[in-house]
Scaffold this motif. Structure first.
Motif, short mmCIF file in Angstrom:
data_model
loop_
_atom_site.label_atom_id
_atom_site.label_comp_id
_atom_site.label_asym_id
_atom_site.label_seq_id
_atom_site.Cartn_x
_atom_site.Cartn_y
_atom_site.Cartn_z
N LYS A 226 0.71 -1.25 0.03
CA LYS A 226 -0.26 -0.07 0.00
C LYS A 226 0.80 1.46 0.08
O LYS A 226 0.71 2.14 -0.90
CB LYS A 226 -0.95 -0.01 1.38
CG LYS A 226 -1.98 1.12 1.21
CD LYS A 226 -2.98 1.03 2.49
CE LYS A 226 -3.93 2.15 2.54
NZ LYS A 226 -3.05 3.25 2.66
N ASN A 227 1.94 1.08 0.88
CA ASN A 227 2.73 2.39 1.04
C ASN A 227 3.75 2.55 -0.39
O ASN A 227 3.82 3.82 -0.71
CB ASN A 227 3.57 2.34 1.97
CG ASN A 227 2.94 2.47 3.43
OD1 ASN A 227 1.68 2.93 3.39
ND2 ASN A 227 3.57 2.15 4.77
N PHE A 228 3.90 1.67 -0.86
CA PHE A 228 4.72 1.72 -2.14
C PHE A 228 3.78 2.49 -3.46
O PHE A 228 4.21 3.28 -4.07
CB PHE A 228 5.01 0.35 -2.62
CG PHE A 228 5.89 0.50 -3.98
CD1 PHE A 228 7.35 0.71 -3.93
CD2 PHE A 228 5.26 0.06 -4.92
CE1 PHE A 228 7.70 0.61 -5.18
CE2 PHE A 228 5.87 0.05 -6.35
CZ PHE A 228 7.33 0.42 -6.36
N PHE A 229 2.56 1.76 -3.34
CA PHE A 229 1.82 2.69 -4.65
C PHE A 229 1.21 3.86 -4.17
O PHE A 229 0.80 4.38 -5.33
CB PHE A 229 0.88 1.11 -5.06
CG PHE A 229 1.26 0.20 -5.81
CD1 PHE A 229 1.51 0.28 -7.02
CD2 PHE A 229 1.63 -0.83 -5.25
CE1 PHE A 229 2.00 -0.87 -7.70
CE2 PHE A 229 2.08 -2.07 -5.76
CZ PHE A 229 2.33 -1.88 -7.15
N GLU A 230 1.19 4.01 -2.88
CA GLU A 230 0.87 5.45 -2.62
C GLU A 230 2.15 6.44 -2.46
O GLU A 230 1.91 7.56 -1.81
CB GLU A 230 -0.07 5.42 -1.45
CG GLU A 230 -1.53 4.45 -1.55
CD GLU A 230 -2.08 4.60 -0.44
OE1 GLU A 230 -1.80 5.30 0.54
OE2 GLU A 230 -3.30 4.09 -0.43
N SER A 231 3.24 5.72 -2.73
CA SER A 231 4.30 6.81 -2.51
C SER A 231 4.47 8.06 -3.14
O SER A 231 4.25 7.84 -4.45
CB SER A 231 5.75 6.05 -2.63
OG SER A 231 6.96 6.90 -2.59
N ASP A 232 4.75 9.07 -2.78
CA ASP A 232 5.07 10.48 -3.54
C ASP A 232 6.32 10.51 -3.99
O ASP A 232 6.77 11.73 -4.19
CB ASP A 232 4.83 11.49 -2.58
CG ASP A 232 5.33 11.81 -1.36
OD1 ASP A 232 6.27 11.00 -1.12
OD2 ASP A 232 4.94 12.58 -0.41
N ASN A 233 7.30 9.53 -3.55
CA ASN A 233 8.60 9.74 -4.17
C ASN A 233 8.63 9.65 -5.73
O ASN A 233 8.10 9.03 -6.28
CB ASN A 233 9.52 8.36 -3.64
CG ASN A 233 10.91 8.12 -4.21
OD1 ASN A 233 11.24 8.38 -5.39
ND2 ASN A 233 11.82 8.42 -3.17
N PRO A 234 9.29 10.72 -6.37
CA PRO A 234 9.03 11.01 -7.69
C PRO A 234 9.70 9.66 -8.54
O PRO A 234 9.30 9.14 -9.74
CB PRO A 234 9.95 12.38 -7.90
CG PRO A 234 9.93 12.85 -6.76
CD PRO A 234 10.03 11.93 -5.60
#
Length: 250
Positions: A226-234
């Motif tokens: 979940k956190n990967f796909f919602e990451s705001d890391n460009p």
């Protein structure tokens, strides 16, 4: 049983491929390793199975602790591989053995199981991967998807602590890929311990408890799906977008 890697570094032709990797894997989880080509994904998996030996670092598994600055003996490699069964891109089945013989081979020769017990377990595993009618078929008579499912059954027959998959569907066309992905999804839902390298972003979203994202030989992300796909890391956003076909692309 935890699998622990500490400060793993690997060189090819004096060029760093893995750079000081430290990561723990917990049984019962499905970890998917993502990253661009050349990021070190398959090399990391092969280091876990000791198909590649890092120049430095420590691997801990059960009662074993390996220091890669020291000589790793054959017996130690065999012990690690009993607990880390690998499924490869190109199946690697024994061409002179039938499907059931391929699955029986490891339990008989490595685990020293009785032949009839090994046969019974091989039948159960082939049934589980949807090959009940292919016990006596040789690899040359099987499709690529069927061969890969035999390879998965063969890995399961070794009763490993961790199942390792290196791009298990990359050699398959889409229809055959789905056959294999369905099997892997069932295994993930059965809480087996799996570490998969894949480029299939949708499959990763579906089955992964955890995602490692490698970039240039290092870990850029280690966390929940979940956190990967919602990451705001460009960088992660660019990677996800690069593997998805959008309306404007067609």
């Amino acid at each position: 049983m935890k699998l622990i890697l500490q400060n793993i570094s690997k060189l090819f032709d004096n060029q760093p491929v893995l750079k000081d990797i430290s990561v723990d894997f917990t049984q019962g989880e499905t970890t998917v390793i993502l990253g661009p080509s050349g990021s070190g994904k398959s090399t990391l998996l092969r280091c876990i199975n000791l198909l590649e030996l890092p120049e430095q670092g420590i691997l801990e598994l059960n009662h074993l602790s390996l220091d890669f600055t020291q000589t790793i003996h054959k017996k130690t490699k065999q012990e690690v591989r009993k607990n880390t069964a690998m499924v490869f891109q190109n199946f690697n089945l024994f061409s002179h053995l039938t499907a059931i013989e391929n699955v029986m081979e490891g339990p008989i020769t490595v685990l020293k199981k009785e032949k009839e017990l090994a046969r019974q377990q091989a039948q159960e595993l082939l049934d589980m991967v949807g090959l009940a009618d292919k016990y006596d078929s040789y690899p040359s008579r099987l499709s690529g998807g069927q061969q890969q499912r035999v390879a998965i059954a063969r890995a399961l027959a070794m009763e490993p602590a961790y199942l390792l998959f290196d791009e298990p569907t990359s050699a398959l066309d889409p229809e055959l890929e789905i056959e294999v992905l369905r099997v892997l999804r069932r295994l993930a839902h059965a809480d087996l311990s799996m570490i998969l390298v894949t480029h299939n972003i949708d499959f990763a979203r579906l089955v992964a408890d955890r995602i490692l994202f490698l970039e240039d030989g290092g870990i850029l992300f280690d966390g929940t799906t979940k956190n990967f796909f919602e990451s705001d890391n460009p960088r992660i956003q660019r990677f996800i977008h690069s593997l998805k076909l959008e309306e404007e692309d067609v």
